[in-house]
Design an enzyme around this catalytic site. Structure first.
Site, mmCIF file in Angstrom:
data_model
loop_
_atom_site.group_PDB
_atom_site.id
_atom_site.type_symbol
_atom_site.label_atom_id
_atom_site.label_comp_id
_atom_site.label_asym_id
_atom_site.label_seq_id
_atom_site.Cartn_x
_atom_site.Cartn_y
_atom_site.Cartn_z
ATOM 1 N N GLN A 135 86.479 44.465 -26.664
ATOM 2 C CA GLN A 135 85.247 44.837 -26.287
ATOM 3 C C GLN A 135 85.392 45.630 -24.675
ATOM 4 O OE1 GLN A 135 83.534 40.876 -25.832
ATOM 5 N NE2 GLN A 135 82.607 41.526 -23.835
ATOM 6 N N CYS A 146 79.536 41.635 -26.603
ATOM 7 C CA CYS A 146 80.187 40.509 -27.485
ATOM 8 C C CYS A 146 79.183 40.525 -28.607
ATOM 9 C CB CYS A 146 80.267 39.257 -26.726
ATOM 10 S SG CYS A 146 78.756 38.646 -25.864
ATOM 11 N N HIS A 205 78.197 33.765 -24.240
ATOM 12 C CA HIS A 205 78.930 34.719 -25.174
ATOM 13 C C HIS A 205 78.740 34.642 -26.573
ATOM 14 C CE1 HIS A 205 82.543 36.874 -25.758
ATOM 15 N NE2 HIS A 205 83.428 36.058 -25.987
#
Ligand SMILES: *[C@@H]1O[C@H](CO)[C@@H](O)[C@H](O)[C@H]1NC(C)=O
Ligand SMILES: *[C@@H]1O[C@H](CO)[C@@H](O)[C@H](O)[C@H]1NC(C)=O
Ligand SMILES: *[C@@H]1O[C@H](CO)[C@@H](O)[C@H](O)[C@H]1NC(C)=O
Length: 475
Positions: A280, A286, A422
């Site tokens: 990324q 993410c 995340h």
């Protein structure tokens, strides 16, 4: 909300960028978690502080194993900073009250502390609460606690506080830092910057020691490509604290349960449903990688063909989310449905910064019809995964910055399940030397962890891994 980081897509631009970030005081579209207003000290009776403490206390209690409700006994310091809302930084002492958690719901502030001080198990905690008053929204950005007195856990408290290393260790440190710079091709813009990065590296090595000495699984922590970033920089560049706000989003449809019990072990990599690990870059996207990974699996199950799908389409065209500033998988599914499908990686390739939407219906390679939320029981998640494909999930990534290999099982105090920051992809699960794990496909390149994968202990809802599991549905 665009950020400065989002414009930089090459990892080579990294060093320049770190300098930029640090020199950055203000700007027209500064990052959400940047350093705009200077911190203002606040009194203990400030209404905003009290509200933030109440919120932090609530989240803290949801995450703690304590049978008794714990509350703040003393405010050590409090400050605030204006950052698209107000970011409170509050240092407090917390102890156990006489009230059992099962018996209290609301009137917690009236619970008396346990009479014997040693049973209160006092902790010193730093909380950061981000309050957006006009949206009625609070997010717990940080919770760092350590025992205030307890002997047995003294090393938790001691390690991060050690200063003044003897000369021999300094040489070792310098060597390690030099090796790090060579291995990850780092150069710094000035002597001053190198010095600063070395100090951060040193602090991080202490965190590594703490994580390692308290590790409950088989993980090894150490030098990674993120070793010269502070926790805050790392979070700002690579993570997505907005995921913590998913609770305020609308409910998704529940997935229908799996029809069979979970096999002992399963991994979709062995069945051709998982594309290679992607990267990324310095963009908080993410959520997009988590979702494309899931849809790649769903499309594989439908068509027998494994495609690599476009995250950039989501970064550019998903107006429900915030590109490199973060997003939610639940929004991303909805955006793909609205757009009418998703293009391939080749047709709409990743740049790692937000551009104008360049989606064209003619290039749609896969579509989805709806999306579902999975149950939060890890056994049910495993059964669903084995039957249906890789699952989009999210977690608290604190232990991930310095993860190198093995099955990671950090202490719960390092990994508050309510501070999810995340998004990742669960591709499988199993057991390694008796330790049950989730196999987690990450999006930080193949040079992260085990060939791009992170292995997390399975079975105790660690780091909130069970809280935000979802999938697209292709009919
Ligand atoms: C925020 O919460 C208060 C009290 O709960 C409510 O009166 C107000 O309408 C809410 N505002 C928004 C924007 O949701
Ligand atoms: C290392 O970084 C420099 C510029 O910072 C770049 O020119 C070079 O290609 C990089 N080397 C590798 C192996 O990435
Ligand atoms: C699923 O979505 C596709 C593309 O939007 C559509 O062509 C198809 O008819 C849908 N399938 C069902 C069963 O609704």
């Amino acid at each position: 909300m665009n950020t400065h980081f989002s414009r930089c897509h090459s990892v080579i631009a990294y060093c320049v960028l770190v300098g930029l970030v640090l020199g950055l005081e203000d700007g027209p579209d500064r990052p959400v978690f940047g350093a705009p207003g200077s911190p203002v000290r606040l009194s203990e009776s400030d209404p905003g502080v009290l509200k933030a403490i109440k919120f932090a206390e609530e989240r803290y209690n949801m995450a703690s194993n304590s049978m008794h409700f714990r509350r703040v006994s003393k405010i050590i310091s409090a400050s605030k900073q204006l950052v698209k809302g107000v970011r409170y930084s509050i240092m407090v002492e917390i102890g156990s009250t006489q009230c059992k958690k099962s018996s209290v719901k609301n009137a917690v502030r009236t619970c008396d502390f346990l009479p014997e001080p040693q049973k209160q198990k006092t902790e010193v905690c730093l909380f950061e609460v981000w309050d957006i008053p006009w949206e009625n929204k609070s997010t717990l950005l940080k919770q760092k606690c350590r025992p205030a007195v307890s002997k047995e856990l003294k090393k938790v408290a001691a390690v991060p506080l050690t200063h003044g290393k003897p000369a021999k260790e300094s040489v070792e440190l310098l060597t390690e830092f030099k090796n790090f710079m060579t291995k990850y091709n780092r150069t710094y813009s000035s002597q001053e910057e190198s010095g600063k990065r070395l100090r951060i590296f040193q602090e991080n090595m202490k965190t590594v020691q703490t994580l390692q000495s308290l590790e409950q699984g088989s993980a090894e922590y150490g030098v990674t490509k993120f070793s010269d970033l502070t926790e805050d920089e790392f979070r700002m560049m690579y993570l997505n604290p907005m995921l913590s706000q998913w609770t305020s989003k609308k409910q998704m449809k529940l997935a229908s349960p799996a029809s069979r019990a979970a096999p002992e072990t399963w991994d979709w990599r062995d069945h051709g449903a998982v594309s290679p690990v992607k990267n990324q870059g310095m963009c908080g996207s993410c959520w997009a990688f988590s979702v494309t990974g899931n849809i790649e699996g769903q499309w594989f199950k439908k068509s027998g063909q494994l495609l690599s799908l476009s995250e950039q389409e989501l970064v550019d065209c998903d107006k429900l989310d915030q590109a490199c500033g973060g997003g939610l998988p639940s929004n991303a599914y909805e955006a793909i449905e609205k757009l009418g499908g998703i293009e391939t990686e080749t047709d709409y390739s990743y740049t790692g910064h937000k551009q104008n939407c360049d989606f064209s219906t003619g290039k749609v390679a896969a579509y989805i019809n709806s999306s579902v939320e999975l149950p939060s029981d890890e056994k049910e998640i495993a059964a669903w995964l084995a039957e249906n494909g890789p699952v989009s999930a999210a977690l608290n990534a604190f232990a991930m910055q310095f993860y190198r290999k093995g099955v990671s099982h950090p202490l719960k105090i390092f990994c508050n399940p309510w501070m999810i920051d995340h998004a990742v992809l669960l591709t499988g699960y199993g057991e390694r030397n008796g330790i049950p794990y989730w196999a987690i496909k990450n999006s930080w390149g193949e040079d992260y962890g085990e060939q791009g994968y992170y292995y997390l202990y399975r079975g105790s809802r660690l780091c909130g891994i069970n809280k935000m599991c979802s999938s697209a549905i292709v009919n």
